[in-house]
Write an enzyme that holds these catalytic residues in place. Structure first.
Site, short mmCIF file in Angstrom:
data_model
loop_
_atom_site.label_atom_id
_atom_site.label_comp_id
_atom_site.label_asym_id
_atom_site.label_seq_id
_atom_site.Cartn_x
_atom_site.Cartn_y
_atom_site.Cartn_z
N LEU A 189 1.72 3.81 -5.91
CA LEU A 189 2.43 3.46 -5.04
C LEU A 189 1.99 2.78 -3.81
O LEU A 189 1.04 3.26 -3.29
CB LEU A 189 3.39 4.89 -4.60
N GLY A 243 -3.68 11.69 -10.22
CA GLY A 243 -4.03 12.25 -8.97
C GLY A 243 -3.57 11.50 -7.80
O GLY A 243 -3.20 10.18 -7.84
N GLY A 244 -3.38 12.06 -6.68
CA GLY A 244 -2.74 11.14 -5.55
C GLY A 244 -1.43 10.61 -5.94
O GLY A 244 -0.65 11.30 -6.41
N ASP A 245 -1.32 9.18 -5.71
CA ASP A 245 -0.02 8.62 -5.99
C ASP A 245 -0.43 7.61 -7.33
O ASP A 245 0.20 6.71 -7.57
CB ASP A 245 0.30 7.53 -4.98
N GLU A 246 -1.24 8.10 -8.33
CA GLU A 246 -1.58 7.51 -9.41
C GLU A 246 -1.17 8.05 -10.68
O GLU A 246 -1.25 9.30 -10.90
CB GLU A 246 -3.16 7.18 -9.60
#
Length: 298
Positions: A189, A243-246
């Site tokens: 994102l 993980g994160g926005d991935e």
């Protein structure tokens, strides 16, 4: 399908007595009723399987020598059914030779008791078997939860990085064998940090959950044909959060590169619609990269 036991419901356990001899059923039944159990009966193996499904007993007392379907066959059928594979089965039989005893345990009997026997002793034996089953159920539940944590992202409930790696290995092996194409889409994102900085991590997490939901909804069933099964009973899908926005999307057995591009376009359109986050309307734009197997590497 999960089954709630009588112990979990706070009721007395239900015991299914299976024997073609009515006097035996009566003798055992009276002893179990006096011990506080509920009972149900079947006079042959086929009827036992019908009662098992209809009345959901907690323990099966099973005669071996019966017409039509003997106890060995009934026990084997119980163990092959996912709903009943852990139900305690106590074999009751006059057959006490080593071969019969070994066969009883081979087909999945929990315990073995030779005829004639004292029904009152059996009534005392059953609570210990039920406690052992309860402990085993708790252990299996804990193991399943730990395994799920190992393969699922706790925030979005999507498969995680480890699950996606295993899924991808299986997909590539299948594509290599069948000489098919597969595509992997990698999505993140744009400027997601700005959402966290301006709206806070709580709304940032809510946005990630909403993105995961939209990714699931915009993939057609034909895009996510790979199904993944491990001991966690994980029947996963082709979307994962690394993980994160991935996020990653695995497309199995595509016909050509244009199929992957069409899915990417559909995802871009879906995620371009505004997100409502606790009264805050937010817009995001994703970036998507595409890799094709085998064209882009092994």
């Amino acid at each position: 399908m999960e089954r709630t036991s009588a112990v979990e419901q706070g009721t007395q356990p239900l015991i299914l007595i299976v024997d073609d001899a009515a006097p035996i059923r009566s003798l055992v039944g009276k002893a179990l009723l006096r011990a506080g159990f509920r009972i149900t009966e079947a006079q042959n193996g086929r009827q036992a399987l019908e009662v098992l499904t209809r009345e959901k007993p907690d323990v099966v007392l099973l005669d071996v020598v019966m017409p039509e379907l003997d106890g060995f066959a009934v026990c084997s059928a119980i163990r092959q059914d996912a709903d009943w594979q852990h139900t305690p089965v106590i074999m009751m039989t006059t057959l006490q030779d080593d071969e019969s005893i070994n066969r009883a345990y081979d087909v999945g009997a929990t315990d073995f008791i030779g005829k004639p026997f004292n029904p009152r002793v059996l009534a005392h034996r059953i609570p210990y078997i039920l406690r052992a089953k309860s402990l085993a159920d708790e252990l299996r539940d804990k193991e399943a939860k730990l395994a799920r944590l190992a393969y699922f992202d706790s925030l979005t409930d999507l498969p995680n990085r480890e699950a996606f790696k295993e899924l991808l290995i299986q997909a590539i092996a299948s594509a290599r064998q069948d000489e098919k194409l597969i595509a992997t889409l990698f999505l993140d994102l744009d400027n997601f940090k700005r959402i966290n900085d301006t709206l806070g991590h709580t709304l940032g997490d809510l946005l990630l959950q909403s993105v995961a939901k939209r990714l699931r909804s915009c993939l057609r069933a034909s895009d996510a044909v790979i199904r993944y099964n491990v001991q966690t009973q994980y029947d996963g899908e082709a979307v994962a959060r690394l993980g994160g926005d991935e996020f990653t999307i695995l497309l199995a057995q595509i016909r050509n590169k244009n199929d992957a591009a069409a899915v990417a376009k559909r995802i871009l359109d879906e995620l371009s619609r505004p997100f409502s986050l606790n009264g805050h309307e937010s817009y995001i734009t994703p970036s998507i990269g595409i890799a094709i197997y085998p064209d882009d590497g092994d």
